[in-house]
Design an enzyme around this catalytic site. Structure first.
Site, PDB file in Angstrom:
ATOM      1  N   ARG A   6       8.005  -3.854  73.217  1.00  0.00           N
ATOM      2  CA  ARG A   6       9.219  -3.429  72.487  1.00  0.00           C
ATOM      3  C   ARG A   6      10.412  -4.306  72.865  1.00  0.00           C
ATOM      4  O   ARG A   6      11.340  -4.471  72.085  1.00  0.00           O
ATOM      5  CB  ARG A   6       9.541  -1.959  72.785  1.00  0.00           C
ATOM      6  N   LYS A  59      -8.864 -12.566  68.346  1.00  0.00           N
ATOM      7  CA  LYS A  59      -8.749 -13.924  68.901  1.00  0.00           C
ATOM      8  C   LYS A  59      -7.383 -13.996  69.580  1.00  0.00           C
ATOM      9  O   LYS A  59      -6.411 -14.478  69.006  1.00  0.00           O
ATOM     10  CB  LYS A  59      -8.898 -14.946  67.778  1.00  0.00           C
ATOM     11  N   GLU A  79     -22.450 -14.494  73.077  1.00  0.00           N
ATOM     12  CA  GLU A  79     -22.029 -15.761  72.465  1.00  0.00           C
ATOM     13  C   GLU A  79     -21.747 -16.764  73.572  1.00  0.00           C
ATOM     14  O   GLU A  79     -21.958 -16.481  74.746  1.00  0.00           O
ATOM     15  CB  GLU A  79     -20.796 -15.544  71.583  1.00  0.00           C
TER      16      GLU A  79
END
Ligand code: PXG
Length: 289
Positions: free
Chosen positions: A103, A150, A183
Site C-alpha cells: 500500500r 512469473k 520443470e
C-alpha cells in the site's frame, strides 16, 4: 539502446529506477521474456496475457491496457531498430518505503521495456545436447508461490541453477513436493516415449510455458500424440528422447540425465523435427513491427 520506463525512453546508462522500488527491495513484481524473429514478435499477445495474469494474482495493477502495452513494446522495438530481439517486460510494485506493505507504493507501478540483441545458446547445445541433473531444491509449492506467477523473485530457480552448475551440468531438473518432475530453471521439460510426447501438467508446480504450448500445438497438427501427464525421474531415464522448451532456448535436446544416457546419447529425431517446425512457425507468426 533506448529503454522504456513509464512512457519515456532513456539511454542504457540513464535507465534507472529508485532504490526504494519494491521490485528491487522485495522482488515484488512480474516479468515476461519474449523474442522477436525478423521483425515479428512471437506470441506477443500470449505473453501480455500471462503478464496480466501474473499481475492479477499478486494484486498489482498495471496502469496500461493490454493494447497500450503491446503498442509500447512495438514502439520500443522500432526505436531500437532490432530485427531479432530479446524483449524483457518488467512491471514492479513501484517506489515505496522500506516496509514490505505494498500500500506504501501508492499504486505507482514501474513499467520497464528492454529490447536487446538476442544472446543465443551455443550451437553445441543443439548439436550435442545437454547434460542435466536433478537438484535438491524443489520447485516452489503452488500453495506458497505459484510457479504460474512469473514474479521478479527467481531465487528458487537461481538456487537450482547454482546446484546444477556446481555439479558440472548444463541445467537442473526441479521436482515438485511429491517428487515428480516439475520443470527446469527457465525451461519446461518434455520426454518422448514410443513416439508419444509427455510433459508435466501445469498444476504440478510447472509454469505454463508459451513455447511448451507451441510445441503441443505443433504436435496436435502433426498428429503426434501429446500428453500433459505427471512424469517420474524413472520415466525420464527410460525415455527415447528428452528436450527442454523456453523462449530463449526454443527446443534444446537433452542427452544425459543424472548420469543416465537418454536414447542413443544423441539429439533425437522427434526433437529435431519439432525444432524445425517450431522455427518455421516463428518465421510466419507474430505481431509485425
Ligand atoms: N519455466 C520457467 C520457470 C521459466 O522461467 C519457462 C519455463 C519457459 O516458458 P516460455 O514461456 O518462455 O516458453 C520459463 C521462461 C531468462 C529467462 O532470462 C527465462 C525465461 C524466460 C525469459 C528469460 O533466463 N523463462
Amino acid at each position: 539502446m533506448k529503454i522504456y520506463i513509464n512512457g519515456k525512453f532513456y539511454e542504457k546508462n540513464e535507465a534507472k529506477v529508485s532504490v526504494f522500488d519494491h521490485g528491487l527491495l522485495y522482488g515484488d513484481g512480474v516479468f515476461e521474456g519474449i523474442r522477436s524473429y525478423n521483425r515479428l514478435v512471437f506470441k506477443l499477445r500470449e505473453h501480455i496475457d500471462r503478464l496480466f495474469e501474473s499481475a492479477k494474482s499478486i494484486m498489482l495493477n498495471i496502469p496500461l491496457s493490454k493494447e497500450e502495452l503491446i503498442k509500447a513494446t512495438v514502439l520500443t522495438l522500432k526505436k531500437n531498430n532490432l530485427k531479432d530481439s530479446y524483449i524483457r517486460l518488467v512491471v514492479t510494485r513501484g517506489e515505496g518505503d522500506l516496509g514490505l506493505d505494498p500500500r506504501k507504493c501508492n499504486g505507482n507501478a514501474t513499467i520497464i521495456i528492454i529490447t536487446d540483441k538476442i544472446n543465443l545458446y551455443p550451437d553445441k547445445f543443439y548439436k550435442q545436447g545437454l547434460k542435466i541433473i536433478t537438484v535438491p531444491t524443489i520447485r516452489n509449492l503452488p500453495e506458497a508461490l505459484n510457479p504460474q506467477i512469473k514474479s521478479l523473485n527467481y531465487l528458487n530457480n537461481i538456487l537450482a541453477k547454482i546446484e546444477a552448475t556446481n555439479a558440472g551440468c548444463d541445467e537442473a531438473i526441479m521436482l515438485d513436493s511429491l517428487g515428480y518432475v516439475a520443470e527446469c530453471t527457465g525451461d519446461n521439460i518434455f520426454i518422448v516415449k514410443d513416439k508419444h510426447l509427455y510433459t508435466p501438467p501445469q498444476c504440478m508446480g510447472t509454469l505454463r510455458g508459451i513455447t511448451r504450448d507451441a510445441v503441443l500445438e505443433i504436435a496436435r497438427k502433426e498428429k503426434t500424440p501429446a500428453h500433459e501427464h505427471v512424469i517420474t525421474r524413472h520415466e525420464v531415464y527410460i525415455s527415447d528422447e528428452c528436450f527442454l522448451t523456453g523462449t530463449a532456448a526454443e527446443i534444446v535436446p537433452v542427452v544425459m540425465v543424472d548420469g543416465r544416457v537418454i536414447g542413443d546419447g544423441k539429439p533425437g529425431k522427434v526433437t529435431s523435427a519439432l525444432l524445425k517446425k517450431f522455427r518455421e512457425l516463428t518465421k510466419k507468426e507474430g505481431v509485425k513491427y
